[in-house]
Design an enzyme around this catalytic site. Structure first.
Site, PDB file in Angstrom:
ATOM      1  N   SER A   1       4.609   2.744   7.731  1.00  0.00           N
ATOM      2  CA  SER A   1       4.329   1.599   6.864  1.00  0.00           C
ATOM      3  C   SER A   1       5.538   1.202   6.029  1.00  0.00           C
ATOM      4  CB  SER A   1       3.175   1.926   5.926  1.00  0.00           C
ATOM      5  OG  SER A   1       1.943   1.671   6.541  1.00  0.00           O
TER       6      SER A   1
ATOM      7  N   HIS B   1       0.819  -1.215   0.000  1.00  0.00           N
ATOM      8  CA  HIS B   1       0.000   0.000   0.000  1.00  0.00           C
ATOM      9  C   HIS B   1       0.856   1.270   0.000  1.00  0.00           C
ATOM     10  CE1 HIS B   1       0.382  -0.113   4.529  1.00  0.00           C
ATOM     11  NE2 HIS B   1       0.376   1.208   4.374  1.00  0.00           N
TER      12      HIS B   1
ATOM     13  N   ASP C   1       0.403  -7.520   1.481  1.00  0.00           N
ATOM     14  CA  ASP C   1       0.780  -6.120   1.649  1.00  0.00           C
ATOM     15  C   ASP C   1       2.293  -5.917   1.623  1.00  0.00           C
ATOM     16  OD1 ASP C   1       0.516  -3.422   1.944  1.00  0.00           O
ATOM     17  OD2 ASP C   1      -0.115  -3.469   4.053  1.00  0.00           O
TER      18      ASP C   1
END
Length: 509
Positions: free
Chosen positions: A165, A56, A87
């Protein structure tokens, strides 16, 4: 060649700040040009001159730049591989000077409960490199907000925030034990990382070009009630789960059966609550054994069938989405659509469409290969569509008397129609009758809504030259504008500094 290894957590040149530019498509209005979005995230260098981050963060990108901690130079990066289910994404940098400065991290093992970890990245609250510490709180199969799947996940107490992230979580030996990817919005200091064994699985997928996680998508029932166990002839010492239904297109359709009681998967006994006991994780959902395998691996099912125990060998060739009709969420990809006779906008149901449109559809099992759920997105109001406005959202069963299961079949049924009108029939029994129009007539209707194309590029059946010729023949007076690239200029959206997406209480960071 790049190839320095980080010797301690204070050696920051494995940490990478990622700058992403991506296209955002509006699935509610699929004919519109995309907008441009920008955000930042984190990543880290591993052996082999590769950078790991979240899907993402970089998975739907059109352009990516990376910057090492304590460096001021941004380097163009290339997306080498991405798996949205877990992911994770892998980047490459061609500039040799980047690798002369970069230091790689070794990948360790999935951490144990209460193990101390340090999270490295570039979260909000400043521009620079940040380290936070904490402990592993929980290890279990859990929801991945980005991939919308259940995979092994590690909950940590370390404070992590948007921008973290893709950052590395390392142990005391400075080995990667996880990749930060999401937090829980309904709690404090509840973050999650993708554990090391999922990261290794992804790296192996890239190496072997065998992308994906096996999934059988079985509908099962737990056997915690002793009277239910008695009904299936289970002995006192036996535990397991019972199969209630199997998708028609499943790889186990002719091997396992409804009402089979699954007692063991390979050498692991299945508990009555659907868990299995593992030495490293203690207790985890039985599906972990399936999706931690590689696509194509063989698994032995020990089942109780009509009171008799038997072993069934299954090749794990299904993925999470291969047996169901709804299209998985895509990133940076234009929506597929077709406009029938300049009036009826049709799309396949996808998770993107559900989000943008605000409607919900059941993810049905496939009965035909490549089957999709085709719906009427909207009716472009004109003299031919008048009175059909309330049919937006209807599922289409047939077009011109032909059952359609994919967008390609729908386009074929439209283009091969020899009748005066198109007949569209919906699953609820509604009918739409629309005159069959020429390309020129249909384009006139579309121009009223400033729509340039009657279908997406993946569905085009006539050449651009044919369409252009038809328009010129009809004295289409709008000036034709060309650019060197051939691409239209895209509107620019307000740029963002971090990627923030929410799903079921979990937020990608």
């Amino acid at each position: 060649m790049g190839r320095n290894k980080a010797s301690s957590s204070s050696d920051k040149q494995f940490a990478v700040k990622i700058y992403t530019t991506a296209l955002d498509y509006d699935y509610q209005f699929p004919w519109k040009s995309p907008t441009i979005s920008r955000w930042t995230g984190s990543g880290f260098v591993i052996e082999g001159n590769k950078i790991i981050t979240n899907a993402h963060v970089a998975g739907g990108s059109t352009f990516v730049e990376v910057e090492l901690a304590n460096d001021s130079i941004k380097y163009a990066a290339k997306l080498m591989a991405v798996n949205h289910e877990c992911d994770l994404a892998m980047l490459e940098v061609e500039d040799e000077s980047f690798w002369q400065k970069a230091k790689s991290l070794e990948i360790g093992e999935t951490p144990t409960q209460l193990q101390k970890i340090a999270v490295h990245g570039f979260p909000i609250g400043g521009e620079g490199y940040c380290i936070t510490t904490g402990k592993v709180s929980r290890i279990e199969n859990d929801w991945y907000a980005h991939g919308e799947q259940m995979l092994l996940s590690t909950q940590v107490s370390a404070p992590i925030n948007p921008g973290n992230s893709g950052g590395a979580a390392v142990d005391k030996e400075n080995k990667v034990v996880g990749v930060v990817h999401q937090s829980l919005t309904r709690g404090q200091n509840i973050g999650y990382m993708i554990p090391a064994n999922i990261l290794k699985h992804f790296i192996e997928q890239v190496r072997t070009n065998n992308m994906g996680f096996p999934s059988l998508n079985l509908d099962i029932q737990k056997m915690e009630n002793r009277f239910l166990r008695e009904k299936y002839g289970m002995k006192e010492h036996q535990t397991g789960i019972v199969i209630r239904s199997i998708p028609p297109m499943s790889c186990v359709k002719d091997k396992l059966q409804e009402d089979d009681v699954i007692l063991k998967l390979n050498d692991h006994y299945v508990n009555n609550d659907g868990t299995v006991n593992l030495e490293s994780i203690t207790r985890v959902d039985y599906r972990y054994l399936i999706n931690s395998s590689k696509l194509g691996d063989e698994m032995v099912f020990t089942v109780l069938r009509e009171g008799k125990k038997c072993c069934v060998k299954v090749d794990l060739t299904d993925t999470f989405d291969s047996t169901h009709t709804m299209i998985s969420r895509t990133h940076g990809q234009p929506p597929s659509y077709c406009i029938i006779a300049g009036s009826v906008v049709v799309q396949p149901v996808s998770k993107n469409l559900q989000t943008d449109w605000g409607r919900s559809y059941t993810n049905q099992v496939k009965k035909h290969k490549n089957e999709q759920i085709l719906v009427i997105n909207t009716l472009l109001k004109n003299r031919y569509s008048q009175g059909y406005e309330g049919l937006a959202g209807e599922i289409i069963d047939s077009v011109n008397g032909v059952e359609v299961h994919t967008m390609q079949e729908l386009v074929k049924a439209v283009t091969e129609n020899t009748q005066k009108n198109h007949l569209i029939e919906t699953r609820s029994g509604k009918q739409l009758v629309i005159p069959k129009l020429s390309i020129v007539e249909a384009n006139e209707l579309l121009r009223a809504y400033d729509i340039e194309h009657d279908c997406s590029a993946d569905l085009k059946t006539t050449s651009e030259a044919d369409t252009l010729l038809a328009e010129l023949t009809h004295h289409y007076i709008r000036p034709l504008q060309f650019s060197e690239s051939g691409d239209s200029q895209l509107p620019i959206a307000a740029s963002s500094t971090v990627s923030m997406r929410e799903n079921s209480g979990y937020r990608c960071l």
